[in-house]
Design a protein around this motif. Structure first.
Motif, PDB file in Angstrom:
ATOM      1  N   PHE A 228      47.956  14.425  55.128  1.00 27.54           N
ATOM      2  CA  PHE A 228      46.595  14.957  55.061  1.00 27.54           C
ATOM      3  C   PHE A 228      46.306  15.516  53.672  1.00 27.54           C
ATOM      4  N   LEU A 229      47.196  16.372  53.164  1.00 29.77           N
ATOM      5  CA  LEU A 229      46.966  16.970  51.850  1.00 29.77           C
ATOM      6  C   LEU A 229      47.066  15.938  50.736  1.00 29.77           C
ATOM      7  N   GLU A 230      47.901  14.938  50.915  1.00 31.42           N
ATOM      8  CA  GLU A 230      48.024  13.884  49.904  1.00 31.42           C
ATOM      9  C   GLU A 230      46.767  13.022  49.840  1.00 31.42           C
ATOM     10  N   TYR A 235      38.751  17.433  45.849  1.00 36.44           N
ATOM     11  CA  TYR A 235      38.021  18.698  45.725  1.00 36.44           C
ATOM     12  C   TYR A 235      38.368  19.673  46.837  1.00 36.44           C
ATOM     13  N   ARG A 236      38.988  19.169  47.927  1.00 35.49           N
ATOM     14  CA  ARG A 236      39.319  20.024  49.059  1.00 35.49           C
ATOM     15  C   ARG A 236      40.785  20.454  49.066  1.00 35.49           C
ATOM     16  N   ARG A 237      41.620  19.780  48.297  1.00 37.34           N
ATOM     17  CA  ARG A 237      43.062  19.994  48.437  1.00 37.34           C
ATOM     18  C   ARG A 237      43.476  21.435  48.139  1.00 37.34           C
ATOM     19  N   ALA A 238      43.044  21.973  47.015  1.00 38.06           N
ATOM     20  CA  ALA A 238      43.438  23.338  46.648  1.00 38.06           C
ATOM     21  C   ALA A 238      42.960  24.348  47.684  1.00 38.06           C
ATOM     22  N   HIS A 239      41.762  24.137  48.172  1.00 40.17           N
ATOM     23  CA  HIS A 239      41.201  25.040  49.191  1.00 40.17           C
ATOM     24  C   HIS A 239      42.037  25.002  50.458  1.00 40.17           C
ATOM     25  N   ARG A 240      42.432  23.812  50.880  1.00 47.86           N
ATOM     26  CA  ARG A 240      43.217  23.667  52.113  1.00 47.86           C
ATOM     27  C   ARG A 240      44.659  24.150  51.936  1.00 47.86           C
ATOM     28  N   GLU A 243      45.275  27.719  52.706  1.00 42.69           N
ATOM     29  CA  GLU A 243      45.305  28.027  54.141  1.00 42.69           C
ATOM     30  C   GLU A 243      46.593  27.531  54.793  1.00 42.69           C
ATOM     31  N   TYR A 244      46.978  26.281  54.470  1.00 38.60           N
ATOM     32  CA  TYR A 244      48.074  25.636  55.196  1.00 38.60           C
ATOM     33  C   TYR A 244      49.424  25.711  54.487  1.00 38.60           C
ATOM     34  N   GLY A 245      49.417  25.897  53.163  1.00 38.89           N
ATOM     35  CA  GLY A 245      50.634  25.803  52.368  1.00 38.89           C
ATOM     36  C   GLY A 245      50.513  24.638  51.403  1.00 38.89           C
TER      37      GLY A 245
END
Length: 334
Positions: A228-230, A235-240, A243-245
């Protein structure tokens, strides 16, 4: 802000409170005019669509600006009951219970636990058409605001951050235990339903606690936090990751909390719904779920909407997806 009927509004400079009598309902999404003379707000409740109102802060008078169409009469809808249940660590967790209008004496109804996305969001007693549709179809619906939800203070919101991620899953397990104390609900017919982060919660509950559920509906959910993070929009990765690690520092944890690594343990039928153009939770998340479950011979159904992104937004697709969801639940919980 949630107000029902009346409440104070504070002057930002003097902190002076002035009470106002507002129309009955729940007030939210407020905006003040530049000169501070008026406040616009949405007003609605669990049985009616919301409309925009404007409050004159000098006279205290409110007037309605929009008149939204509502095809189903408000009288056909149900009001939710606000309850609290105690989780594994003593935390008090709020939830809304929607019951069918007529439950015969001694009858037990099937239950759908509807888990919101975010996770920094919250269920409120506002118009929820999907929940009302499920209730109309004969299901009790419980909408919990598990740890990590907004609206209960910063400490509550942070209770599921990074290494605490699966504590929110334990909240759902505690809710399942609470349901056993409700006389008109059938604990043998409890289904899970959730979108986005709520979809992750559905998959996590079913994979890590597989014997507790009769069915699940995963809508644009996360199954593998690493992929998911990959693959999510940059633009959303740093934000997520906040929250998740992060992939750099917390990969082992992200692997541990990802349902994909226990997905074969799922026992109940699962419906997966996804938009083919989802930039937030890529369609590859749904593909992983379906491929693994089909490989081990589990009951899994997939609905893909080529013209949708993160969620089901087009009316024709909503009508199709939600009616097929009820058909799936009817079969699974028969």
């Amino acid at each position: 802000m949630q107000i029902s009927g009346s409440g104070p509004i504070y002057d930002a400079e003097t902190l002076e409170a002035r009470p106002y009598r507002l129309p009955a309902g729940n007030v939210y999404e407020t905006r003040f005019s530049e000169d501070g003379s008026h406040m616009a707000f949405n007003l609605g409740d669990s049985r009616r669509t919301s409309d925009i109102w404007i409050l004159d802060l000098e006279t205290g008078e409110s007037r309605q600006l929009t008149h939204s169409h509502q095809g189903v009469p408000a009288e056909e809808m149900v009001e939710p009951e606000l309850i609290r249940f105690t989780s594994f660590d003593g935390l008090s967790v709020p939830a809304f219970i929607y019951r069918p209008k007529e439950i015969k004496q001694g009858m037990k109804v099937p239950v759908v636990i509807n888990i919101h996305g975010g996770p920094v969001e919250q269920y409120q007693p506002v118009y929820q058409p999907v929940m009302q549709y499920l209730v109309y179809s004969g299901y009790a619906v419980i909408a919990p605001n598990v740890r990590g939800s907004s609206g209960y203070g910063k400490s509550y919101t942070a209770l599921d951050d990074v290494e605490k991620r699966l504590d929110s899953v334990k909240d759902i397990i505690a809710l399942r235990g609470y349901i056993a104390s409700i006389s008109d609900m059938d604990t043998t017919k409890i289904a899970l339903y959730g979108g986005s982060y709520g979809g992750f919660m559905v998959l996590a509950c079913m994979a890590f606690y597989p014997r507790l559920w009769a069915a699940g509906v995963d809508i644009v959910g996360i199954v593998n936090f690493v992929t998911f993070l990959e693959n999510t929009a940059s633009y959303r990765r740093a934000h997520r990751e906040a929250e998740y690690g992060s992939l750099e520092n917390d990969r082992e944890l992200l692997e541990k909390i990802s349902p994909i690594h226990s997905i074969e343990k799922i026992e109940a039928p699962l419906l997966v719904i996804h938009g083919a153009n989802d930039p937030r939770v890529p369609f590859s998340e749904a593909e992983q779920v379906v491929a693994r479950l089909e490989e081990v011979g589990r009951h899994v159904e997939l609905l893909v909407y080529p013209d949708e992104g993160h969620g089901i937004t087009k009316l024709r697709n909503r009508l199709d997806a939600y009616s097929r969801t009820v058909e799936f639940l009817d079969r699974a919980l028969a």
